[in-house]
Design an enzyme around this catalytic site. Structure first.
Site, PDB file in Angstrom:
ATOM      1  CB  SER A  84      -0.768  -8.328  -1.389  1.00 44.67           C
ATOM      2  OG  SER A  84      -1.784  -8.951  -0.614  1.00 44.67           O
ATOM      3  CE  LYS A 135      -4.370  -1.371   0.087  1.00 48.77           C
ATOM      4  NZ  LYS A 135      -5.373  -0.914  -0.878  1.00 48.77           N
TER       5      LYS A 135
END
Length: 423
Positions: free
Chosen positions: A323, A65
């Site tokens: 991720s 992110k």
């Protein structure tokens, strides 16, 4: 490949292009790390191909992110930076925005739901952001963050629905191509779609430039899968309810910008069950020594569940993107227990016994002879289903798999007991 998902590489109509991703990578130099590519022999044996894990769980702030958040915020004007930024998140986006704001010297306000995990709350504050707890879920925090932006003039930083964010997330795709030049299939999770969309631009357009076709498969938790119906309808279809242990991809509606890219470039989107996610998380802990959050493990869950085979894809070189790794320890404890149970390695039994000396010793002897490992016993002498002189016991034990669990059950039944398996 579905009728609604194409692997073509269109040009000008996409809102994010390869040059945007390359420019984002230049902006991120010195801010992020090029996360490692780990070879997984165990997954390779399952698939009959070479499998590598893109360990973005080892990225700064624990997930991808920060890539998109930093690119978005670095491109704000000085006047916009002076007004500060605001975001809403239960975890990864919050930490990414907070870290990017600290790097850029921008004031950040992050709205988080009241039930947010304490480690994520502490990490966000440690990066210097002001955290406001509001609402019982991310949607309520998001609405309040938007109100704050409208009233204060702070710039709202969306987690996925902005071209700069998509371009920033897409830098992972460039790293994959450089670190694993022979890759022919890439698998990664989807929430709102920013990571998959940006990576698709990088991988598909750079692959086309190199004269190579690389398959790109998205993965969603089946209880939070807004993309399959949206792709089928060629329109954004919001979900009525979202409930999954993979909170990092628990998004009920795709982003407009990612959706337009994904429907053009991504080869297919598959879903995986909660059990599959839990088993994948345990697999990564045990076999790869990697701490990965449930949302970060969905790519591996898809490989373990044979999703590529179902799609008719026979890869030679696969990259699965992990991720993120921001998992609350209490959630990890629950997920591990759930995953072990799903893999028939954790067995909970309830038995009704006579309340007399020697009964528990008899049960313990039978279980010991099967080589199962008892890790907890709970007695109850009071309850609506219990008669005077009876006792209910619940036994938690580790087993070696389905056959071993069946052996335990059959051994108890052979001695006259009636064990009930508890879910």
């Amino acid at each position: 490949m579905t009728d609604t998902v194409a692997s073509s590489v269109p040009g000008h109509q996409l809102s994010v292009q390869l040059e945007d991703v390359r420019a984002a990578r230049t902006l991120l130099e010195g801010v992020i790390v090029d996360t490692p590519m780990e070879h997984s022999r165990a997954l390779g044996r399952m698939l009959g191909s070479t499998v590598h894990l893109k360990a973005e769980n080892l990225q700064r702030a624990g997930s991808f992110k920060v890539r998109g958040a930093y690119v978005r915020m670095a491109r704000l004007s000085e006047e916009e930076k002076a007004r500060g930024v605001v975001a809403a998140s239960a975890g990864n986006h919050a930490q990414g925005v907070a870290l990017a704001a600290k790097k850029l010297g921008v004031r950040a306000t992050i709205y988080m739901p009241r039930g947010v995990a304490l480690p994520k709350l502490a990490a966000t504050r440690d990066h210097g952001a002001e955290v406001v707890l509001h609402g019982s879920n991310v949607d309520e925090a998001l609405a309040e963050a938007q109100t704050f932006a409208d009233e204060s003039g702070a710039v709202f930083i969306h987690p996925f629905n902005h071209t700069d964010v998509v371009a920033g997330q897409g830098t992972i795709g460039l790293e994959i191509l450089e670190q694993q030049p022979d890759v022919d299939t890439v698998v990664m999770g989807i929430g709102g779609g920013g990571l998959l969309a940006g990576s698709a631009v990088a991988i598909k357009q750079e692959g086309a430039r190199l004269g190579r076709e690389i398959k790109l498969i998205g993965v969603q938790a089946e209880n939070a899968a807004a993309y399959p119906p949206s792709l089928a309808a060629d329109a954004l279809v919001p979900l009525q309810a979202v409930r999954t242990i993979a909170d990092g991809i628990a998004v009920g509606r795709p982003g407009e910008i990612p959706f337009e890219i994904i429907k053009e470039l991504v080869d297919d989107v598959v879903t995986v069950s909660e059990d599959a996610i839990a088993k994948a998380l345990i697999f990564l802990l045990e076999r790869s020594k990697l701490v990965v959050e449930p949302a970060g493990a969905v790519s591996v869950a898809a490989l373990m569940e044979g999703k590529l085979d179902e799609l008719g894809i026979r890869p030679e070189s696969v990259v699965a993107v992990l991720s993120g790794g921001n998992i609350d320890p209490m959630l990890m404890l629950r997920v591990i227990q759930h995953g072990l149970s799903a893999a028939d390695r954790f067995l909970t039994l309830r038995l009704m016994l006579k309340d007399r000396p020697g009964e528990l010793a008899m049960i313990s002897r039978i279980i010991a002879e099967t080589d199962a490992n008892v890790i907890g016993v709970d007695h109850s002498r009071i309850g609506g289903a219990l008669s005077m002189g009876d006792v209910s016991i619940e036994i938690n034990m580790e087993t070696k798999g389905a056959e071993h669990s069946a052996l335990v059950l059959n051994s108890l039944r052979a001695e006259g007991y009636e064990p009930l398996v508890q879910s």
